[in-house]
Design a protein around this motif. Structure first.
Motif, PDB file in Angstrom:
ATOM      1  N   ARG A 132      32.345  40.216  -6.003  1.00  0.00           N
ATOM      2  CA  ARG A 132      33.643  40.889  -6.070  1.00  0.00           C
ATOM      3  C   ARG A 132      34.020  41.022  -7.539  1.00  0.00           C
ATOM      4  O   ARG A 132      33.967  40.050  -8.294  1.00  0.00           O
ATOM      5  CB  ARG A 132      34.717  40.091  -5.326  1.00  0.00           C
ATOM      6  CG  ARG A 132      36.096  40.765  -5.335  1.00  0.00           C
ATOM      7  CD  ARG A 132      37.141  39.955  -4.580  1.00  0.00           C
ATOM      8  NE  ARG A 132      38.370  40.700  -4.371  1.00  0.00           N
ATOM      9  CZ  ARG A 132      39.531  40.431  -4.992  1.00  0.00           C
ATOM     10  NH1 ARG A 132      39.606  39.432  -5.867  1.00  0.00           N
ATOM     11  NH2 ARG A 132      40.611  41.163  -4.742  1.00  0.00           N
ATOM     12  N   LEU A 133      34.372  42.218  -7.940  1.00  0.00           N
ATOM     13  CA  LEU A 133      34.813  42.494  -9.301  1.00  0.00           C
ATOM     14  C   LEU A 133      36.062  43.361  -9.243  1.00  0.00           C
ATOM     15  O   LEU A 133      36.021  44.453  -8.676  1.00  0.00           O
ATOM     16  CB  LEU A 133      33.725  43.214 -10.099  1.00  0.00           C
ATOM     17  CG  LEU A 133      32.531  42.398 -10.583  1.00  0.00           C
ATOM     18  CD1 LEU A 133      31.483  43.308 -11.197  1.00  0.00           C
ATOM     19  CD2 LEU A 133      32.975  41.355 -11.607  1.00  0.00           C
ATOM     20  N   THR A 134      37.148  42.873  -9.798  1.00  0.00           N
ATOM     21  CA  THR A 134      38.397  43.629  -9.823  1.00  0.00           C
ATOM     22  C   THR A 134      38.939  43.637 -11.253  1.00  0.00           C
ATOM     23  O   THR A 134      38.462  42.919 -12.125  1.00  0.00           O
ATOM     24  CB  THR A 134      39.450  42.996  -8.896  1.00  0.00           C
ATOM     25  OG1 THR A 134      39.777  41.682  -9.385  1.00  0.00           O
ATOM     26  CG2 THR A 134      38.936  42.883  -7.465  1.00  0.00           C
ATOM     27  N   ASN A 135      39.952  44.432 -11.459  1.00  0.00           N
ATOM     28  CA  ASN A 135      40.608  44.457 -12.777  1.00  0.00           C
ATOM     29  C   ASN A 135      41.597  43.322 -12.943  1.00  0.00           C
ATOM     30  O   ASN A 135      41.831  42.848 -14.057  1.00  0.00           O
ATOM     31  CB  ASN A 135      41.322  45.797 -12.982  1.00  0.00           C
ATOM     32  CG  ASN A 135      40.347  46.962 -13.108  1.00  0.00           C
ATOM     33  OD1 ASN A 135      39.304  46.827 -13.737  1.00  0.00           O
ATOM     34  ND2 ASN A 135      40.689  48.094 -12.504  1.00  0.00           N
ATOM     35  N   ASP A 136      42.185  42.856 -11.833  1.00  0.00           N
ATOM     36  CA  ASP A 136      43.352  41.980 -11.932  1.00  0.00           C
ATOM     37  C   ASP A 136      43.088  40.490 -11.748  1.00  0.00           C
ATOM     38  O   ASP A 136      43.848  39.662 -12.248  1.00  0.00           O
ATOM     39  CB  ASP A 136      44.404  42.421 -10.910  1.00  0.00           C
ATOM     40  CG  ASP A 136      44.879  43.847 -11.153  1.00  0.00           C
ATOM     41  OD1 ASP A 136      44.896  44.265 -12.326  1.00  0.00           O
ATOM     42  OD2 ASP A 136      45.213  44.536 -10.172  1.00  0.00           O
ATOM     43  N   ALA A 137      42.038  40.113 -11.006  1.00  0.00           N
ATOM     44  CA  ALA A 137      41.813  38.683 -10.746  1.00  0.00           C
ATOM     45  C   ALA A 137      41.626  37.934 -12.063  1.00  0.00           C
ATOM     46  O   ALA A 137      40.826  38.340 -12.905  1.00  0.00           O
ATOM     47  CB  ALA A 137      40.599  38.490  -9.852  1.00  0.00           C
TER      48      ALA A 137
END
Length: 457
Positions: free
Chosen positions: A148-153
């Motif tokens: 999982r890759l997000t901008n916000d975590a």
């Protein structure tokens, strides 16, 4: 961003491709061999290659990043085209770092327990309703993908493998993540095709400590004397936090951790898992989860995929499947089952399948690993030697290496199946260990036959 994957079908690669696709990237890829579950998962996201094979015409000057998988060769035509065009080429660990530069990077390393410790951390963070990214080496219950890759975590938890990053980058993967917080579970020689001596292998962990960011933390098992020496001797400016076994008891086949006057019943067992839990706990403390909450969360952890997975249970016997293949994992898994059920007979089967495990010069590392099994069985598929271009050796060499003369050895799947179908599960546990598939043995069919037989007795 436009990214192209060379060897998109790998377990980590296809999950990273899906994660970037979900992030809004334009994703393409190629591979000469594609298997399930990567085929279905890539197709479900609309990024499955139209045909298998390598197509240099897919590699164009407008691509922002090439992500190169270990399955590809140095003369791969797509790789050669990318190099000719001067495109930026990353291994997948390099690209994970690029996508997580501004996050707290938790990296879980060590010769054993990486997947389980990472899974335990993810389980606890999910129970605590935290936002986090991750990279883990197995499909976990409750998680759609392995990446999982997000901008916000604000945090990413990474399983840090010590194998090489890519065909053109010979650094171990876990060196590339530049951890802020790290775990090292232990050191036991592996991957001898890459690290030909124990000293060379051990050095990689010392180098890993040097990659931890200044002011960072390493959490390590002080029960491993080699690891303890490596950490103690390292001069990096990092905090060093040891861990060891918690207080626990086993009651009627259930392991319970005892903390602050309370007992926490676990769904996993074995001293190796108790050590894994303590490593995960210390990471979670660093991330702001208190001990009592962590132990409460871990009571609902059912285990990582293919780690002491229960195929069947009867009143007096269980069948387990486990990923164990290296000497340290083999010892830990056998000892866990025998300690948990000391009054049951234990039949333990290991398939030697990896390059290291089949290497005649490495075999002596297995001495004593199956001593706690009441019946020890080694299986080597007769075709595996040919596939790996290794000269076969006689049974006597195996028995001498394992230091177990009464050990059974099979090299044909049919003969192994005949033996297993006659196992009596009365007051007996059957433990099946392999990183392969026992020459194509259908474990579900075998399990049903054994259960039917047990019901008739």
């Amino acid at each position: 961003m436009i990214v192209h994957f060379i060897a998109i079908g790998g377990s980590a690669m296809h999950n990273l491709a899906i994660a970037l696709h979900k992030k809004g990237f334009i994703v393409s890829g190629s591979d000469d061999v594609l298997f399930e579950p990567s085929v279905s998962r890539l197709a479900g996201q609309g990024i499955l290659p139209a045909a298998q094979g390598w197509y240099p015409e897919k590699v164009t000057a407008d691509i922002d990043a090439i992500i190169l998988g270990m399955h590809a060769r140095v003369d791969n035509p797509e790789l050669l085209k990318a190099q000719h065009l001067g495109l930026k080429i990353y291994s997948y660990p390099e690209y994970i770092y690029e996508q997580s530069k501004n996050k707290i990077r938790v990296v879980v390393g060590g010769s054993h327990g990486k997947t389980t410790i990472t899974s335990m951390i993810l389980h606890a963070l999910k129970c605590a309703k935290r936002d986090f990214d991750y990279l883990v080496g197995a499909q976990l219950a409750g998680f759609d993908t392995m990446v999982r890759l997000t901008n916000d975590a604000p945090v990413i938890v990474i399983e840090g493998d010590e194998y090489l990053a890519s065909p053109i980058d010979r650094r171990p993967k876990f060196h590339l993540y530049k951890a802020n917080i790290a775990v090292l579970s232990g050191i036991a020689w592996d991957h001898i095709n890459v690290f030909p001596t124990f000293e060379n292998y051990t050095e990689q962990f010392s180098l890993f400590l040097d990659t931890i960011q200044p002011g960072g933390t390493v959490i390590y098992s002080e029960t491993d004397h080699v690891l303890k020496a490596v950490v103690t001797e390292n001069k990096s400016e990092i905090k060093k936090v040891p861990y060891h076994l918690p207080q626990f008891e086993i009651d009627n086949g259930i392991t319970q951790i005892i903390y602050s006057g309370n007992k926490y019943a676990l769904q996993v067992f074995g001293q190796h898992n108790l050590l894994n839990i303590e490593a995960a706990k210390l990471i979670c403390l660093e991330l702001g989860i208190i001990e009592a909450d962590f132990y409460s969360y871990i009571t609902t952890f059912t285990g990582a995929a293919r780690r002491l997975e229960v195929l069947a249970k009867t009143e007096t016997g269980n069948i387990y499947k486990d990923f164990a293949h290296s000497p340290s994992k083999l010892t830990a898994t056998i000892n866990a089952v025998k300690t948990q059920f000391p009054n049951r007979k234990l039949i333990a089967l290991i398939e030697l399948h990896t390059f290291s495990s089949l290497n005649k010069n490495f075999l002596s590392e297995y001495a004593g690993t199956m001593d706690m099994a009441d019946e020890a069985i080694v299986f080597i598929d007769e075709h595996t030697f040919k596939q790996k271009n290794i000269e076969p050796y006689p049974v006597e060499i195996l028995k001498q290496a394992f230091a177990k003369n009464d050990m059974l050895v099979f090299n044909k799947t049919d003969n192994l199946l005949t033996f297993l179908e006659n196992v009596d599960l009365h007051n007996t546990n059957l433990l099946l260990m392999s990183s392969g598939n026992f020459g194509g043995l259908n474990l579900n069919v075998l399990t049903q036959k054994l259960l039917k037989k047990a019901a008739q007795i």
